[in-house]
Design a protein around this motif. Structure first.
Motif, PDB file in Angstrom:
ATOM      1  N   PRO A   1       0.819  -1.207   0.000  1.00 34.99           N
ATOM      2  CA  PRO A   1       0.000   0.000   0.000  1.00 34.99           C
ATOM      3  C   PRO A   1       0.858   1.264   0.000  1.00 34.99           C
ATOM      4  N   VAL A   2       0.346   2.301  -0.636  1.00 32.65           N
ATOM      5  CA  VAL A   2       1.023   3.598  -0.674  1.00 32.65           C
ATOM      6  C   VAL A   2       0.430   4.461   0.431  1.00 32.65           C
ATOM      7  N   GLY A   3       1.288   5.076   1.216  1.00 32.08           N
ATOM      8  CA  GLY A   3       0.801   5.926   2.297  1.00 32.08           C
ATOM      9  C   GLY A   3       1.794   5.968   3.436  1.00 32.08           C
ATOM     10  N   LYS A   4       1.320   6.439   4.572  1.00 30.94           N
ATOM     11  CA  LYS A   4       2.185   6.514   5.742  1.00 30.94           C
ATOM     12  C   LYS A   4       2.501   5.102   6.247  1.00 30.94           C
ATOM     13  N   ALA A   5       3.572   5.015   7.051  1.00 28.35           N
ATOM     14  CA  ALA A   5       3.938   3.720   7.630  1.00 28.35           C
ATOM     15  C   ALA A   5       2.832   3.221   8.550  1.00 28.35           C
ATOM     16  N   CYS A   6       2.760   1.907   8.732  1.00 28.90           N
ATOM     17  CA  CYS A   6       1.692   1.312   9.533  1.00 28.90           C
ATOM     18  C   CYS A   6       1.932   1.523  11.025  1.00 28.90           C
ATOM     19  N   VAL A   7       3.175   1.351  11.469  1.00 24.33           N
ATOM     20  CA  VAL A   7       3.451   1.419  12.907  1.00 24.33           C
ATOM     21  C   VAL A   7       3.912   2.815  13.314  1.00 24.33           C
ATOM     22  N   ASP A   8       3.732   3.125  14.605  1.00 25.33           N
ATOM     23  CA  ASP A   8       4.140   4.436  15.122  1.00 25.33           C
ATOM     24  C   ASP A   8       5.652   4.558  15.220  1.00 25.33           C
ATOM     25  N   ARG A   9       6.274   3.495  15.696  1.00 21.20           N
ATOM     26  CA  ARG A   9       7.726   3.543  15.884  1.00 21.20           C
ATOM     27  C   ARG A   9       8.362   2.243  15.399  1.00 21.20           C
ATOM     28  N   VAL A  10       9.590   2.386  14.925  1.00 20.07           N
ATOM     29  CA  VAL A  10      10.441   1.239  14.606  1.00 20.07           C
ATOM     30  C   VAL A  10      11.689   1.349  15.469  1.00 20.07           C
ATOM     31  N   ILE A  11      12.058   0.245  16.074  1.00 17.98           N
ATOM     32  CA  ILE A  11      13.264   0.224  16.907  1.00 17.98           C
ATOM     33  C   ILE A  11      14.173  -0.893  16.411  1.00 17.98           C
ATOM     34  N   PHE A  12      15.377  -0.525  15.965  1.00 18.95           N
ATOM     35  CA  PHE A  12      16.399  -1.521  15.681  1.00 18.95           C
ATOM     36  C   PHE A  12      17.181  -1.723  16.973  1.00 18.95           C
ATOM     37  N   LYS A  13      16.904  -2.830  17.660  1.00 19.70           N
ATOM     38  CA  LYS A  13      17.583  -3.149  18.908  1.00 19.70           C
ATOM     39  C   LYS A  13      18.815  -3.989  18.571  1.00 19.70           C
ATOM     40  N   ILE A  14      19.990  -3.500  18.933  1.00 18.15           N
ATOM     41  CA  ILE A  14      21.225  -4.182  18.548  1.00 18.15           C
ATOM     42  C   ILE A  14      21.484  -5.355  19.494  1.00 18.15           C
ATOM     43  N   ILE A  15      21.424  -6.566  18.933  1.00 20.68           N
ATOM     44  CA  ILE A  15      21.644  -7.795  19.725  1.00 20.68           C
ATOM     45  C   ILE A  15      22.609  -8.675  18.930  1.00 20.68           C
ATOM     46  N   PRO A  16      23.902  -8.488  19.109  1.00 22.58           N
ATOM     47  CA  PRO A  16      24.870  -9.219  18.263  1.00 22.58           C
ATOM     48  C   PRO A  16      24.842 -10.724  18.485  1.00 22.58           C
ATOM     49  N   GLU A  17      24.604 -11.179  19.698  1.00 26.41           N
ATOM     50  CA  GLU A  17      24.724 -12.597  20.008  1.00 26.41           C
ATOM     51  C   GLU A  17      23.466 -13.360  19.547  1.00 26.41           C
ATOM     52  N   SER A  18      23.671 -14.410  18.784  1.00 29.95           N
ATOM     53  CA  SER A  18      22.553 -15.110  18.143  1.00 29.95           C
ATOM     54  C   SER A  18      21.552 -15.662  19.159  1.00 29.95           C
ATOM     55  N   ALA A  19      22.038 -16.336  20.203  1.00 29.44           N
ATOM     56  CA  ALA A  19      21.128 -16.927  21.186  1.00 29.44           C
ATOM     57  C   ALA A  19      20.287 -15.848  21.872  1.00 29.44           C
ATOM     58  N   SER A  20      20.871 -14.675  22.060  1.00 27.54           N
ATOM     59  CA  SER A  20      20.132 -13.578  22.695  1.00 27.54           C
ATOM     60  C   SER A  20      19.034 -13.057  21.770  1.00 27.54           C
ATOM     61  N   ARG A  21      19.324 -12.985  20.464  1.00 27.01           N
ATOM     62  CA  ARG A  21      18.282 -12.544  19.530  1.00 27.01           C
ATOM     63  C   ARG A  21      17.124 -13.538  19.531  1.00 27.01           C
ATOM     64  N   VAL A  22      17.463 -14.831  19.512  1.00 28.39           N
ATOM     65  CA  VAL A  22      16.412 -15.849  19.526  1.00 28.39           C
ATOM     66  C   VAL A  22      15.600 -15.746  20.811  1.00 28.39           C
ATOM     67  N   ALA A  23      16.277 -15.563  21.927  1.00 27.17           N
ATOM     68  CA  ALA A  23      15.575 -15.464  23.216  1.00 27.17           C
ATOM     69  C   ALA A  23      14.620 -14.273  23.214  1.00 27.17           C
ATOM     70  N   ALA A  24      15.066 -13.150  22.672  1.00 26.35           N
ATOM     71  CA  ALA A  24      14.220 -11.957  22.625  1.00 26.35           C
ATOM     72  C   ALA A  24      12.978 -12.201  21.770  1.00 26.35           C
ATOM     73  N   LEU A  25      13.150 -12.929  20.658  1.00 29.18           N
ATOM     74  CA  LEU A  25      12.001 -13.246  19.792  1.00 29.18           C
ATOM     75  C   LEU A  25      11.027 -14.167  20.523  1.00 29.18           C
TER      76      LEU A  25
END
Length: 510
Positions: A215-239
């Protein structure tokens, strides 16, 4: 880290929320922080992924890698060396000022002109714009790009450049643009906590984005946060804990766990990054083609793809991804340890050789598996782990002398056109030629292919070039992995793209 340690880390992180989230936040668990927020001053995909949610370009790609207009309303090829772009009206920068054709010219000049970044600095992205000779503003809404020679892939390379505000840069300078943003993208910068998170807010005056990507228009969400999680197991845990909605580089050993939860899922796309091992042809070992052939025949790529990459990769016998323009079937470099030992003996090393293979820490396990296979045929290999910047300086010397034996590395090909992977890694003295390979016949083919307008002839030139490197083997060509993402089932409107961009304009959290 052992499996038990990974589970303990995952459990600990699962108990701790990553960030306080608002109702309409979309949080990405991301491997690396951005190097900079200046679109013209980096050469890293992770940095571009962040920037592309803040800035738009003349052209962009949809999730299927089709190039479509974005800020441009239309593109006209006037001649083999002249392209005109009609600029859409009413596009605003985040500070409310209107974007103009002068901003487009300023942006492209800043990337293509020597020293245009200020203080004598030239953009590290200059080579991505090939033979651009000049940029003109024809009228208030039309920009012309003049090329020094025909370059049929200009439209494929333009999505790599994002439009900046001339007035803003004249005020804050290149140094200021590293941390401040005034783009035309769907999100504006709210805060950058270096090493921790990049927080973006929806741009309410966004013009809507590419009309070919609804769709063309404004973004759907209010905010986007790129949370830096270098360690793979930590990213999986957060998900798994519901603290983030997307994670990149999901480890293959976590796929089953993510699929089993009922609240998360796995999304994959064929990647565009070719992995290979550079063999230093300037040294006294790998200057012999028989030693290079021995190394290639020593590595059981199918075994590594199956056991370490869990089948999530495609084998290659040249530099190109099977999905790239010009890719074709090549002679198979089969796993044959007996042939490898015989070749090594013929090269004058009947008792084997001792070598060191450099690799980044992220690929240590895979590099050690490769080293084990090399060692079994007499190429006794020790893996040396180094930092990315240090290894780049050591191996990508652009024609200057290099040291070292082998380098386990990769090169991205986001355009899926051979120009931005084949030429830098194989042309004599080019910036990514970590093997020190020099072949005038190959150089001539790559140069001819870069300017050939006939599609079939161009594909044929790259076919001929791939047959040369398949025989010369300056590198051991390995595989192209899939990009694997873990996602929350609350996420909608998003799909991964082969160029590894995480475009969040249309993504929603339900």
């Amino acid at each position: 880290m052992t499996t038990l340690q990974r589970l303990m880390t995952a459990t600990a992180l699962a108990l701790c929320p990553v960030l306080p989230a608002q109702a309409a936040d979309l949080i990405v668990g991301f491997t690396l922080d951005a190097d900079t927020l200046d679109p013209a001053n980096h050469r890293k995909r992770e940095t571009e992924t962040v920037i592309r949610n803040l800035y738009d370009g003349l052209l962009t790609r949809d999730a299927n890698m089709v190039v479509v207009p974005e800020i441009a309303e239309s593109m006209t090829q006037v001649s083999p060396t002249v392209y005109d772009f009609k600029i859409r009206s009413g596009i605003k920068f985040h500070d409310g000022t209107e974007m103009t054709a002068e901003d487009v010219k300023f942006t492209l000049d800043r990337v293509t002109v020597e020293g245009a970044m200020g203080d004598g600095q030239t953009s590290p992205r200059q080579s991505l714009m090939g033979p651009v000779a000049s940029v003109e503003v024809l009228d208030g809404t039309t920009v012309r790009i003049n090329l020094k020679e025909p370059w049929p892939i200009l439209p494929a390379m333009l999505p790599n450049q994002q439009i900046v505000s001339k007035a803003f840069i004249e005020r804050v300078g290149t140094a200021g643009l590293a941390t401040q943003v005034n783009g035309t993208g769907p999100f504006k910068l709210a805060e950058w906590r270096k090493g921790d998170a990049i927080i973006m807010e929806r741009f309410e005056d966004y013009y809507g984005g590419a009309t070919d990507i609804p769709p063309v228009g404004k973004a759907c969400v209010d905010r986007v946060i790129f949370k830096i999680i270098p360690e793979s197991a930590s990213r999986v845990a957060a998900l798994l804990a519901g603290d983030v909605h997307i994670i990149n580089e999901l480890p293959t050993f976590s796929i089953a766990q993510v699929k089993a939860t009922g609240t998360t899922d796995v999304m994959t796309v064929n990647g565009t990054r070719s992995f290979f091992i550079a063999m230093n042809m300037e040294g006294e070992i790998f200057d012999d083609p028989k030693v290079r052939q021995a190394a290639a025949h020593a590595i059981d790529r199918d075994l590594i793809i199956d056991r370490i990459l869990d089948g999530n990769a495609a084998r290659i016998d040249g530099i190109l991804s099977p999905d790239a323009f010009g890719a074709s079937d090549l002679p198979d470099i089969a796993y044959d340890p007996e042939k490898a030992r015989a070749l090594l003996a013929e090269a004058g090393f009947p008792d084997g050789i001792d070598i060191t293979m450099d690799a980044e820490s992220a690929f240590k396990d895979t590099a050690e598996a490769v080293a084990s296979l090399l060692t079994k045929v007499g190429i006794r290999t020790t893996v040396a782990v180094g930092e990315s910047a240090q290894l780049t300086e050591k191996w990508r010397t652009a024609g200057k002398p290099k040291s070292g034996d082998m380098y386990f590395t990769s090169w991205g090909n986001g355009s899926l056109d051979p120009f931005d992977i084949f030429t830098p890694t194989h042309r004599s003295n080019d910036r990514g030629n970590s093997a020190g390979y020099a072949n005038p016949a190959l150089d001539a083919l790559l140069d001819a292919a870069a300017v050939e307008l006939d599609v079939d002839k161009r594909a044929g030139l790259y076919r001929e070039a791939e047959l040369i490197i398949n025989a010369d083997l300056p590198y051991v060509y390995l595989w192209v992995p899939q990009d694997i993402y873990g996602v929350s089932k609350r996420l909608s409107g998003w799909q991964p793209s082969a160029d590894s961009r995480i475009n969040l304009h249309d993504a929603c959290v339900n």
